[in-house]
Motif scaffolding. Structure first.
Motif: not given
Lengths: 177, 177
Positions: B12, B16, B152, B154-155, B164-173
């Motif tokens: 995990q 990414p 944290p 990450t880049i 690119a810096v990590d932006g929003e987190m999304i969750k999908l089924k």
């Protein structure tokens, strides 16, 4: 629609670790899977390593035809990307089911994915680690970019359907290519 | 300070595609480099493939000692991460120069990087593709996480010092692990 991308720029697409789609075609039947385990191996000609599990239906097609397309989806496609990853192409035409458009490639039989902002036509360049790790070395033969998709945000898998979306872009003084 | 992370969760962190640091130690001398070409190969025990160029000073240490640490920096460390990548450890102690703190690892001689939010102690598990592609297969023996660093970011390298810096987190089924 799709424009040529110089092969020297391919690493800039894959190095950041986006979730990608991988298409294959075997006996006239196209398939598509979702993949996150890939990395650059060489700048030019671009070599890419990826892991395609022998449990995946795409595995046999990739081994046999030695061709594929890596297609890079932006955020808008995320729900379809997950659905593609949730099922097998063994008894299903995933292009039809998820309304993704296969488009003819130039150098390989596997299709481009018209909705993706970049498509990389690849041949298998090395299979030494396939039996042990399901690890393929691909060479990118031809790369396409969709100029209509400006600054696409890619998604990065964090496990169990959680994804980090590209956020702000920063620029630092670097001697690294 | 650093807490155990179960090996089953290592993917995990790396899947990414974050920019990471790689440390080695040879003849009592530690070194550190910046790396973006890595991918997961197996969930557990976690196997990681990475490319360390034979032009890098770390290459000989990795080949000889067959040990390293992959340390994952968050956004705050980005300027140091780029500086580490801009120079060679051949004639320079990069830990001292860039004020990064080497901390003792448990299973390998290479040091952890105290400022990083995760550290993965690794041994080289396979060198079959080293001569041809500089591609190492690593096994993660022990993983550490710093609970003080919450969420944290990450880049992700896009070439020539753009990240690119990590932006929003999304969750999908998802049925995918």
């Amino acid at each position: 629609m799709m424009k040529d991308l110089p092969l020297s720029k391919v690493y800039q697409l894959l190095e950041p670790g986006p979730v990608v789609l991988l298409t294959t075609a075997r006996n006239g039947r196209a398939n598509i899977m979702t993949m996150s385990w890939h990395m650059m191996v060489e700048f030019e000609p671009p070599l890419v390593a990826c892991v395609v599990s022998s449990a995946d239906y795409s595995y046999a097609a990739l081994r046999t035809t030695k061709e594929c397309v890596i297609a890079i989806p932006s955020l808008a496609l995320a729900p379809k990307v997950v659905k593609v990853g949730n099922c097998s192409g063994r008894h299903l035409d995933k292009f039809k089911r998820f309304r993704l458009t296969p488009a003819p490639a130039e150098r390989v039989a596997a299709p481009l994915v018209a909705e993706c902002f970049a498509n990389l036509e690849c041949k298998v360049a090395d299979t030494q680690l396939v039996n042990k790790y399901n690890l393929f070395i691909l060479e990118v033969l031809k790369a396409w970019i969709d100029p209509a998709q400006k600054n696409p945000k890619t998604i990065h898998h964090r496990g169990y359907g959680r994804f980090a979306v590209d956020g702000e872009m920063i620029k630092l003084k670097s001697r690294m290519r």
